[in-house]
Design a protein around this motif. Structure first.
Motif, PDB file in Angstrom:
ATOM      1  N   PRO A  43      13.795   7.266  -2.832  1.00  0.00           N
ATOM      2  CA  PRO A  43      14.358   5.977  -2.421  1.00  0.00           C
ATOM      3  C   PRO A  43      14.015   5.577  -0.986  1.00  0.00           C
ATOM      4  N   GLY A  44      13.974   6.533  -0.075  1.00  0.00           N
ATOM      5  CA  GLY A  44      13.654   6.208   1.315  1.00  0.00           C
ATOM      6  C   GLY A  44      12.278   5.597   1.471  1.00  0.00           C
ATOM      7  N   GLU A  45      11.333   6.038   0.678  1.00  0.00           N
ATOM      8  CA  GLU A  45       9.984   5.465   0.743  1.00  0.00           C
ATOM      9  C   GLU A  45       9.942   4.072   0.139  1.00  0.00           C
ATOM     10  N   ARG A  46      10.671   3.855  -0.940  1.00  0.00           N
ATOM     11  CA  ARG A  46      10.723   2.501  -1.510  1.00  0.00           C
ATOM     12  C   ARG A  46      11.341   1.541  -0.497  1.00  0.00           C
ATOM     13  N   GLY A  47      12.271   2.045   0.305  1.00  0.00           N
ATOM     14  CA  GLY A  47      12.913   1.216   1.326  1.00  0.00           C
ATOM     15  C   GLY A  47      11.960   0.731   2.396  1.00  0.00           C
ATOM     16  N   HIS A  48      10.835   1.427   2.593  1.00  0.00           N
ATOM     17  CA  HIS A  48       9.836   0.984   3.574  1.00  0.00           C
ATOM     18  C   HIS A  48       8.957  -0.136   3.035  1.00  0.00           C
ATOM     19  N   ASP A  49       9.004  -0.371   1.737  1.00  0.00           N
ATOM     20  CA  ASP A  49       8.217  -1.435   1.108  1.00  0.00           C
ATOM     21  C   ASP A  49       9.045  -2.064  -0.017  1.00  0.00           C
ATOM     22  N   PRO A  50      10.185  -2.674   0.348  1.00  0.00           N
ATOM     23  CA  PRO A  50      11.098  -3.176  -0.692  1.00  0.00           C
ATOM     24  C   PRO A  50      10.498  -4.276  -1.566  1.00  0.00           C
ATOM     25  N   ASP A  51       9.504  -4.988  -1.062  1.00  0.00           N
ATOM     26  CA  ASP A  51       8.874  -6.047  -1.849  1.00  0.00           C
ATOM     27  C   ASP A  51       7.665  -5.552  -2.629  1.00  0.00           C
ATOM     28  N   GLN A  52       7.432  -4.256  -2.613  1.00  0.00           N
ATOM     29  CA  GLN A  52       6.360  -3.614  -3.372  1.00  0.00           C
ATOM     30  C   GLN A  52       5.014  -4.288  -3.110  1.00  0.00           C
ATOM     31  N   LYS A  53       4.679  -4.440  -1.836  1.00  0.00           N
ATOM     32  CA  LYS A  53       3.413  -5.076  -1.457  1.00  0.00           C
ATOM     33  C   LYS A  53       2.262  -4.081  -1.355  1.00  0.00           C
ATOM     34  N   GLY A  54       2.555  -2.789  -1.435  1.00  0.00           N
ATOM     35  CA  GLY A  54       1.526  -1.763  -1.325  1.00  0.00           C
ATOM     36  C   GLY A  54       0.792  -1.541  -2.630  1.00  0.00           C
ATOM     37  N   VAL A  55       0.130  -0.386  -2.697  1.00  0.00           N
ATOM     38  CA  VAL A  55      -0.670  -0.068  -3.876  1.00  0.00           C
ATOM     39  C   VAL A  55      -0.601   1.433  -4.155  1.00  0.00           C
ATOM     40  N   ALA A  56      -0.692   1.763  -5.429  1.00  0.00           N
ATOM     41  CA  ALA A  56      -0.715   3.166  -5.852  1.00  0.00           C
ATOM     42  C   ALA A  56      -2.089   3.762  -5.591  1.00  0.00           C
ATOM     43  N   VAL A  57      -2.083   4.991  -5.103  1.00  0.00           N
ATOM     44  CA  VAL A  57      -3.313   5.767  -4.965  1.00  0.00           C
ATOM     45  C   VAL A  57      -3.111   7.039  -5.785  1.00  0.00           C
ATOM     46  N   ILE A  58      -4.006   7.253  -6.716  1.00  0.00           N
ATOM     47  CA  ILE A  58      -3.943   8.411  -7.599  1.00  0.00           C
ATOM     48  C   ILE A  58      -4.991   9.424  -7.140  1.00  0.00           C
ATOM     49  N   ILE A  59      -4.581  10.668  -7.057  1.00  0.00           N
ATOM     50  CA  ILE A  59      -5.476  11.738  -6.634  1.00  0.00           C
ATOM     51  C   ILE A  59      -5.713  12.672  -7.811  1.00  0.00           C
ATOM     52  N   GLU A  60      -6.936  12.690  -8.275  1.00  0.00           N
ATOM     53  CA  GLU A  60      -7.326  13.621  -9.332  1.00  0.00           C
ATOM     54  C   GLU A  60      -7.574  14.969  -8.657  1.00  0.00           C
ATOM     55  N   VAL A  61      -6.731  15.929  -8.950  1.00  0.00           N
ATOM     56  CA  VAL A  61      -6.774  17.219  -8.274  1.00  0.00           C
ATOM     57  C   VAL A  61      -7.924  18.061  -8.831  1.00  0.00           C
ATOM     58  N   GLY A  62      -8.735  18.585  -7.907  1.00  0.00           N
ATOM     59  CA  GLY A  62      -9.845  19.446  -8.291  1.00  0.00           C
ATOM     60  C   GLY A  62      -9.587  20.908  -8.012  1.00  0.00           C
ATOM     61  N   GLU A  63      -8.668  21.170  -7.051  1.00  0.00           N
ATOM     62  CA  GLU A  63      -8.385  22.551  -6.677  1.00  0.00           C
ATOM     63  C   GLU A  63      -7.003  22.657  -6.062  1.00  0.00           C
ATOM     64  N   VAL A  64      -6.289  23.703  -6.447  1.00  0.00           N
ATOM     65  CA  VAL A  64      -4.994  24.040  -5.851  1.00  0.00           C
ATOM     66  C   VAL A  64      -5.022  25.525  -5.535  1.00  0.00           C
ATOM     67  N   MET A  65      -4.796  25.843  -4.279  1.00  0.00           N
ATOM     68  CA  MET A  65      -4.729  27.243  -3.883  1.00  0.00           C
ATOM     69  C   MET A  65      -3.469  27.435  -3.069  1.00  0.00           C
ATOM     70  N   GLY A  66      -2.873  28.611  -3.167  1.00  0.00           N
ATOM     71  CA  GLY A  66      -1.686  28.859  -2.382  1.00  0.00           C
ATOM     72  C   GLY A  66      -0.973  30.115  -2.806  1.00  0.00           C
ATOM     73  N   PHE A  67       0.317  30.135  -2.470  1.00  0.00           N
ATOM     74  CA  PHE A  67       1.112  31.321  -2.736  1.00  0.00           C
ATOM     75  C   PHE A  67       2.583  30.943  -2.809  1.00  0.00           C
TER      76      PHE A  67
END
Length: 148
Positions: free
Chosen positions: A110-134
């Motif tokens: 909700p806090g992020e939607r509050g920064h753009d209440p009129d939904q003027k932005g755009v979705a960016v989709i990231i196709e994941v190629g690699e995940v490494m971690g622990f």
């Protein structure tokens, strides 16, 4: 190496990470060809092999940069009791996807939607190629797309 599967503990860790004090940090190449880092409270798992981020500015910054330089990296680290303890390093290819605007916007904290209440932005989709971690609970994480 296996295929990408962001479900389960990875989804639990990333979704809402900002609200738990463990934000996802995004790295990309800006319009001047320089490395750029930014905290992304909107970052969340979009599908089994994709992440999504909301870009509030559709004509500059991250949304503009990935149209010419789509390769991105993300890092997530959490060691507190508010969610899964995990370190993730993610590499992927980003694309602006206005068709996903409603789904991505509504899935954000909700806090992020509050920064753009009129939904003027755009979705960016990231196709994941690699995940490494622990994760101390599940051990090493080592996933990549078949053939990459």
């Amino acid at each position: 190496m296996s295929t990408i599967d962001l479900t389960g503990d990875i989804t639990t860790a990333i979704n809402g990470a900002y609200d738990r004090g463990n934000p996802v940090v995004l790295g990309y190449t800006d319009d001047r060809g320089r490395a750029s880092l930014s905290v992304r409270g909107s970052a969340h798992v979009h599908s089994k092999n994709e992440l999504a981020i909301w870009a509030r500015d559709t004509t500059a910054g991250f949304a503009k940069a990935v149209q010419e330089r789509p390769y991105v990296s993300l890092i997530f680290f959490a060691s507190n009791d508010l969610g899964p303890r995990m370190l993730l390093s993610v590499k992927g290819k980003a694309r602006v996807d206005p068709a996903a605007n409603d789904k991505v916007y509504n899935a954000m904290i909700p806090g992020e939607r509050g920064h753009d209440p009129d939904q003027k932005g755009v979705a960016v989709i990231i196709e994941v190629g690699e995940v490494m971690g622990f994760s101390p609970e599940t051990g090493p994480i080592n996933q990549s797309r078949t053939g990459e």
